[in-house]
Design a protein around this motif. Structure first.
Motif: not given
Ligand SMILES: [Zn+2]
Length: 566
Positions: A302-317, A352-365
């Motif tokens: 899924m790559g689900q996001i959940m609301f709150g603070r976190t750290m992103t890290m990836t080989a995708d520079g 409060k961020s529409l983009v973040n809310c859309v991301m949350w919904a996409i994972g569950l969908e």
């Protein structure tokens, strides 16, 4: 000889077709057996939900970039501190905890096996050292090949046997488990200040495209008969409109007569965006799941996001640089010579961020629209989408429409127009959750044969007993009980030994690291290829003889030999 009998367990074991049966589980010397003597220790599960140990098939917990995430977030070290208790180490950190913090928290949630999502081959020693310091979980390393110069040259020559031979040598040398491609070709392009925007763009200096790299690596993976398939982080992560790239990528994946999974697409939530900019981003989960439902050879998480603070890290520079340009917060970027790279930045997912809310919904969908739960597994790309401690909440959301509606009511008001989440009725059942958190992972990773993800005779006695009485709980309405129940096991048993009880880790662990050594005919071995040896000597700053990770780095390594068709 040690014996244990788990009595009165209400078992769900999808790989063996067991659904909510009350039974006893006999264990001898770390394995599940048919019976034990009357001298066995007894655990009474009291009719509570009993599952095979959880498996995280994509999580970032060990290695250089995780460690750099720790350096970058001193504030996080204060957030999750726990004191020393008996033999248990001090832990600290919430979204990038110490290795012991990760290990203990996974244990209290019933997780016993974790695949590290991305190990740079040249930095494998550090990853293995941190595996050893993650004591309770068996570990596997996804090994990065996305910008590997020798691989790209062999792909350009269309010499798939050579591609396979390079993969085989590298996996055996760095004690890796599987092939990981992260934004294939893109991170190499980023090394030259560039990026690729389509899977048909050529990588600078190599004249190969991401599509060619992906197709060749799938071919090589199958030639070697690796236990897992290619594990892919698609190109164009996090860009509005990227669902087209994802669908195009899925169309590259050959159907091996449904007999074999040939692609694991990770954190697909980040790859399922419609629109052209952040202003009109919308969900394309329906299009993505339509493709996956028609292609049994593809498994995703899924790559689900959940609301709150976190750290992103990836080989995708390059992706992390784009994200930095949005946030202007801390940013780290790293190049691993001849192989790959990485980027790290902190994020805050906000309602409060529409983009973040859309991301949350996409994972569950994605999870709710995928028909077969074996094809969409539960993961947050820890810690990128959310720390893994959020998994119980995600389980609650998948099992309860009411919970989703309540959450949805707190989101940005534009979310409903951009997503379909509010119209989806599906509520997952206990069996589907068991598939999405252990049976599906074991099957996708090819670990069921190693006795993971099931409770049949001969399986490793990795068992999680949750304080949930399935027959007495209605997840649709009593989702709080579900969330709480999955947060802390009554017992987590690792190889026949109780390692956590009632949410407390009680003994030190002794994990294993599974790695793969594919067999390759002597005449194809890269050690006998003068061109490979010469380039290695000329381009790497390390000698070929010093490159392999010594056995001492894997005190409890378990080697899987594969016989392929090379
Ligand atoms: Zn990842």
């Amino acid at each position: 000889m040690t014996e244990l009998l788990v009595k009165n367990a209400c078992v769900i074991d999808p790989l063996n077709g067991i659904l909510l049966e009350t039974m006893d589980i006999p264990v001898r010397d770390g394995k599940i057996v048919s019976s034990v003597s009357s001298a066995a220790d007894v655990i009474d599960a009291r009719g509570c939900l009993t599952l095979p140990g959880g498996i995280d098939s994509h999580s970032h917990v060990c290695g250089t970039k995780v460690n750099f995430g720790r350096y970058m977030s001193p504030e996080d070290m204060r957030a999750g501190r726990t004191a020393r208790r008996g033999k248990m180490h001090v832990t600290s950190g919430y979204y990038v905890p110490t290795t012991f913090g990760n290990s203990y928290r996974y244990s209290t949630m019933g997780y016993t096996t974790v695949l590290e999502g991305a190990m740079a081959p040249l930095e494998a020693r550090h990853t293995h050292e941190e595996f050893t310091a993650t004591p309770h979980q068996d570990m596997l390393a996804n090994t990065l090949f996305d910008g590997n110069w020798a691989i790209m040259e062999s792909v350009r020559e269309r010499d798939f046997k050579k591609t396979a031979a390079i993969v085989a040598w590298t996996l055996a040398a760095v004690k890796g488990y599987s092939i990981k491609l992260t934004n294939p070709g893109g991170t190499e392009a980023w090394g030259w200040g560039d990026d690729l925007s389509s899977i048909h763009d050529p990588v600078p200096n190599f004249n190969v495209t991401p599509a060619e790299i992906i197709a060749a690596m799938i071919e090589a993976n199958e030639l070697l008969g690796l236990p897992h398939s290619v594990h892919l982080h698609c190109n164009n992560l996090g860009k509005p409109g990227n669902y087209r790239t994802t669908l195009e990528t899925f169309d590259l994946v050959p159907d091996k007569n449904n007999a074999r999974q040939t692609l694991y697409a990770t954190h697909v939530q980040f790859h399922a965006y419609g629109g052209t900019t952040w202003r009109d981003i919308n969900s394309k989960a329906e299009e993505i799941t339509r493709s996956v439902n028609a292609k049994p050879q593809i498994v995703m998480d899924m790559g689900q996001i959940m609301f709150g603070r976190t750290m992103t890290m990836t080989a995708d520079g390059p992706m992390e640089f784009n994200l930095y340009c949005l946030h202007h917060n801390k940013w780290s970027n790293h190049d691993v010579e001849l192989e790959t790279g990485s980027g790290i930045i902190p994020v805050l997912y906000s309602k409060k961020s529409l983009v973040n809310c859309v991301m949350w919904a996409i994972g569950l969908e994605l999870a709710l629209l995928t028909k077969d739960p074996y094809q969409c597994l539960l993961a947050t790309d820890n810690p990128n989408g959310a720390p893994f401690v959020k998994y119980p909440e995600i389980i609650g959301l998948l099992m309860s429409r009411r919970y989703r509606d309540e959450e949805f009511a707190t989101l940005h008001e534009g979310t409903g127009q951009r997503t379909a989440i509010a119209s989806i009725d599906r509520e997952m059942d206990w069996n589907e959750i068991a598939v999405m958190t252990r049976a599906g992972q074991a099957k996708a990773l090819g670990m069921a044969a190693q006795g993971k993800g099931h409770l049949g005779e001969g399986a490793e006695a990795d068992i999680a007993i949750y304080p949930i009485r399935c027959h007495a709980v209605d997840p649709a309405t009593e989702y709080r009980k579900v969330v709480e129940g999955f947060q802390k096991t009554m017992f987590t048993i690792k190889r026949g030994r109780v390692v956590a009880r009632d949410g407390e880790v009680i003994v030190e662990g002794a994990n294993s690291t599974f790695w793969v050594n594919p067999s390759v005919p002597e005449d194809l071995s890269v050690r006998n290829d003068p061109e490979f040896v010469r380039k290695f000597r000329e381009y790497y700053t390390v000698r070929m003889d010093n490159y392999p990770v010594q056995d001492v780095y894997l005190p409890r390594g378990k080697c899987i030999r594969t016989e392929g068709a090379l």
